[in-house]
Design an enzyme around this catalytic site. Structure first.
Site, PDB file in Angstrom:
ATOM      1  N   ASP A 140       3.871  92.308 -11.207  1.00 16.70           N
ATOM      2  CA  ASP A 140       4.791  93.410 -10.924  1.00 16.70           C
ATOM      3  C   ASP A 140       4.510  94.459 -11.993  1.00 16.70           C
ATOM      4  OD1 ASP A 140       6.891  95.158 -10.723  1.00 16.70           O
ATOM      5  OD2 ASP A 140       8.477  93.670 -11.001  1.00 16.70           O
ATOM      6  N   LYS A 153       3.304 104.742 -14.533  1.00 16.19           N
ATOM      7  CA  LYS A 153       3.416 104.526 -13.091  1.00 16.19           C
ATOM      8  C   LYS A 153       3.894 105.798 -12.372  1.00 16.19           C
ATOM      9  CE  LYS A 153       5.451 101.160  -9.927  1.00 16.19           C
ATOM     10  NZ  LYS A 153       6.184  99.889  -9.886  1.00 16.19           N
ATOM     11  N   GLU A 170       6.591  96.271  -3.082  1.00 11.99           N
ATOM     12  CA  GLU A 170       7.566  95.538  -3.901  1.00 11.99           C
ATOM     13  C   GLU A 170       8.671  94.866  -3.062  1.00 11.99           C
ATOM     14  OE1 GLU A 170       8.561  98.606  -6.677  1.00 11.99           O
ATOM     15  OE2 GLU A 170       6.604  98.455  -7.641  1.00 11.99           O
ATOM     16  N   ASP A 214      16.878  97.875  -4.001  1.00  7.61           N
ATOM     17  CA  ASP A 214      16.182  97.763  -5.295  1.00  7.61           C
ATOM     18  C   ASP A 214      16.597  98.913  -6.211  1.00  7.61           C
ATOM     19  OD1 ASP A 214      14.430  97.722  -7.408  1.00  7.61           O
ATOM     20  OD2 ASP A 214      12.604  97.574  -6.205  1.00  7.61           O
TER      21      ASP A 214
END
Ligand code: AMP
Length: 622
Positions: free
Chosen positions: A25, A87, A187, A209
């Site tokens: 992850d 990211k 994800e 999430d």
């Protein structure tokens, strides 16, 4: 439905030989690596027993890279050489970064290169791909030490909204780190895998999430061995950090403070975060601090107050949830379970709000920080061939429509939004002009009718089309999106077989905010776009007719007397005057008048052509 078999040929393990594969992850704030050990997915710890690795890299003067907790600590004293949030930068252009509220204020020295982001550090310039590779390298090493051998490969998770460029860049980072990428996995899909297998659950699920800085929601269907993402949505600028910030502002109000020095702001913000986290288990907490001017603060906040001042942030997450449900065409009562992912979903009022919205208690029995890595590890285990008796199928969707530019600046959607991946679709196109020997293929992404409102992904040219009259060539354009969400486009002229193709590696990324914005725009502009499209189509049709009439006049004007010629010329001029601004209906009307005016001319030309064709032929040959 075309199903994708994930167990890949050639990867079947020899009996009893366990191939080492991990799930990673790669997060904005923290990254984790997990593996299946003795049949159980577990997150792998470092030498200190910590499973998370802060996604922060500090570059030293001799080119060394310090990754993780030490880098995180050094961030305050050495911000320019300590890179976090890579990211948010990966696979994006400089203008994307400048236009984005989330990245504009990052304290880095950006290079001038528009296409590839470069961050100037004392160890030289670093791209977000290299920064991510440095993080992945540490996780790879941790896994190899922990598992006692070399890795066969890794499944790396990416946000469902990552576009082609961001996915490609993530793959590049993995390659740079010496990792074999078995698959990029969305994800939420990874979270669903973790829950689906652990709980043997089947049905339609929502994955909610809420991380530190981002919110994503996905609607998935799970049935034994089959995962399908139906729709995704989110907000890239909403997360646990906003709760900290709200609590920090409340603290300032309570203590009648304003415009504090940077050092005090940082202190209060970190105390606010700690208070937020303790309110997950305690009913009240006291924030105590001594500011740089010696002022002391001791403010108690209870759960009720915290919930009240941050309720609007939770409400903001429910809009994308509703949109994803509309896109997936599911109702609340269809949702069989709600999977909670991300540290911020530990907050009690988040869980309560989600429970109230869906009318059911959300699933929280897996660690919300680890669930994505755990699911990725399970997937990696299958892909490495360690579970060959159990076939897995995994389906994801395209976040935005993919299409082509057609004449008149219009988009023709080839693969609609939310199509299940992998997917391939072909559409036939033709030439617009007589004798056209090349065709520019312009690949675009987005929901709007006009190319100028969509994101340009790639252009390439199909050459060597044999000269034919307009409309005679058959050009088949095929779009293929693989299981990682990467697009390749090919074009083939059917009669000659000439072919051209491109693997789309766009130089610009779309973040989820941009995607959300594009979706909103497409809804808001639907009526205007339809009118614009109708107009553009009418212009193309009228121009095509005018071209044909002009060609005919160039060849056979001698068939007309002066009056007929003048009438046709007048009708042509009339159409021409309407092209620039008139509405579709008016353009069509004038084109129809032109068409009628040329009826008898067309008839005369046909007679002449038949006569020419028959000339010199014997009856028997006809
Ligand atoms: P993630 O990006 O998934 O690691 O989530 C990080 C966010 O989760 C941060 O905003 C944390 O403050 C928040 N978080 C972690 N633990 C808790 C907790 N026990 N209660 C509330 N928020 C938490």
């Amino acid at each position: 439905m075309a199903l994708l078999q994930i167990a890949e040929p050639g990867l079947t393990a020899a009996p009893h030989q366990h191939r080492l594969a991990v799930g990673i992850d790669l997060g904005t704030t923290n990254s984790l690596v997990a593996a299946v050990r003795s049949g159980m997915a577990v997150c792998l710890p470092d030498a200190f027993g910590r499973v998370t690795l802060p996604s922060v890299v500090r570059y030293g003067s001799n080119g060394d890279a310090d990754v993780g907790f030490d880098a995180l600590k050094a961030q305050k004293i050495d911000p320019a050489n300590t890179i976090s949030s890579a990211k948010r930068l990966i696979g994006r252009s400089l203008s994307d970064i400048h236009a984005d509220e989330n990245t504009r204020f990052l304290p880095y020295r950006f290079g001038e290169n528009e296409r590839v982001i470069e961050l100037h550090t004392r160890a030289g310039s670093k791209t977000p791909i290299e920064v991510s590779a440095d993080i992945l390298r540490v996780l790879k090493q941790r896994a190899e030490v922990s598992l006692g051998g070399e890795l066969v490969g890794a499944v790396i998770t990416v946000p469902a909204y990552f576009d082609d460029a961001q996915r490609q860049a993530t793959k590049d980072a993995a390659r740079l780190a010496g990792l074999n990428v078995l698959r990029l996995l969305n994800e939420p899909t990874a979270a669903a895998i973790a829950y689906g297998l652990d709980n043997r659950a089947e049905g339609t699920f929502a994955v909610y999430d809420l991380g530190g800085g981002t919110f994503d929601v996905s609607i998935l269907t799970l049935s034994r061995g089959l995962f399908e993402v139906k729709a995704t949505n989110g907000n890239s600028a909403l997360g646990g950090d906003d709760f900290d910030h709200r609590l920090f502002c409340w603290l300032l109000e309570q203590n009648h403070l304003s415009s504090l020095p940077e050092i005090d702001n940082a202190l209060l913000l970190s105390l606010a975060r700690a208070a937020k986290e303790s309110l997950t288990t305690d009913n009240s907490t006291t924030i105590q601090a001594t500011l740089s001017d010696g002022t002391s603060i001791a403010t108690t906040i209870d759960c009720g107050t915290f919930h009240q001042i941050t309720q609007h942030l939770i409400a903001k997450t429910l809009e994308p949830v509703k949109q994803a449900m509309r896109d997936a065409n599911v109702r609340k009562q269809d949702i069989k379970g709600v999977i909670m992912v991300g540290g911020a979903t530990r907050m009690r009022h988040v869980q309560q709000a989600v429970a109230t919205f869906f009318g059911q208690t959300p699933l929280t029995n897996l660690n919300p920080d680890e669930v994505v890595a755990l699911g990725a590890a399970m997937q990696a285990n299958v892909l490495a061939g360690n579970k060959n008796d159990e076939e897995w199928l995994l389906l994801d969707v395209t976040p935005l429509s993919l299409g082509l530019e057609t004449y008149g600046g219009l988009t023709e959607k080839v693969i609609p939004r939310n199509s299940t991946l992998p997917t391939a679709r072909a559409q036939d196109f033709t030439t617009f002009k007589d004798g056209q020997t090349a065709m520019m293929i312009h690949v675009v992404q987005g929901e709007r009718e006009l190319v100028s409102d969509c994101r340009s992904l790639a252009r390439f040219t199909l050459r060597g089309i044999p000269p034919m009259v307009a409309g005679a060539a058959r050009i088949r354009v095929t779009f293929q999106v693989d299981a990682d969400g990467l697009l390749s486009v090919s074009a083939r002229e059917q009669t000659t077989g000439v072919q051209a193709q491109i693997e789309v590696k766009p130089s610009y990324g779309l973040d989820d905010a941009a995607i959300t914005q594009m979706l909103k725009d497409s809804i808001a502009h639907a009526a205007g776009d339809a009118a614009e499209r109708a107009r553009a189509e009418a212009v193309v049709e009228a121009q095509s007719l005018m071209d044909a009439v002009n060609n005919a006049l160039a060849l056979d004007a001698d068939l007309l007397n002066d009056d007929e010629h003048a009438a046709i010329q007048a009708a042509l001029n009339h159409v021409q005057t309407k092209l620039a601004n008139a509405e579709a209906a008016v353009i069509r009307e004038t084109a129809q008048i032109l068409s009628k005016t040329t009826d008898s001319f067309a008839e005369k030309r046909m007679n002449r052509n038949i006569q020419r064709a028959l000339q010199g032929k014997k009856l028997a040959e006809i």
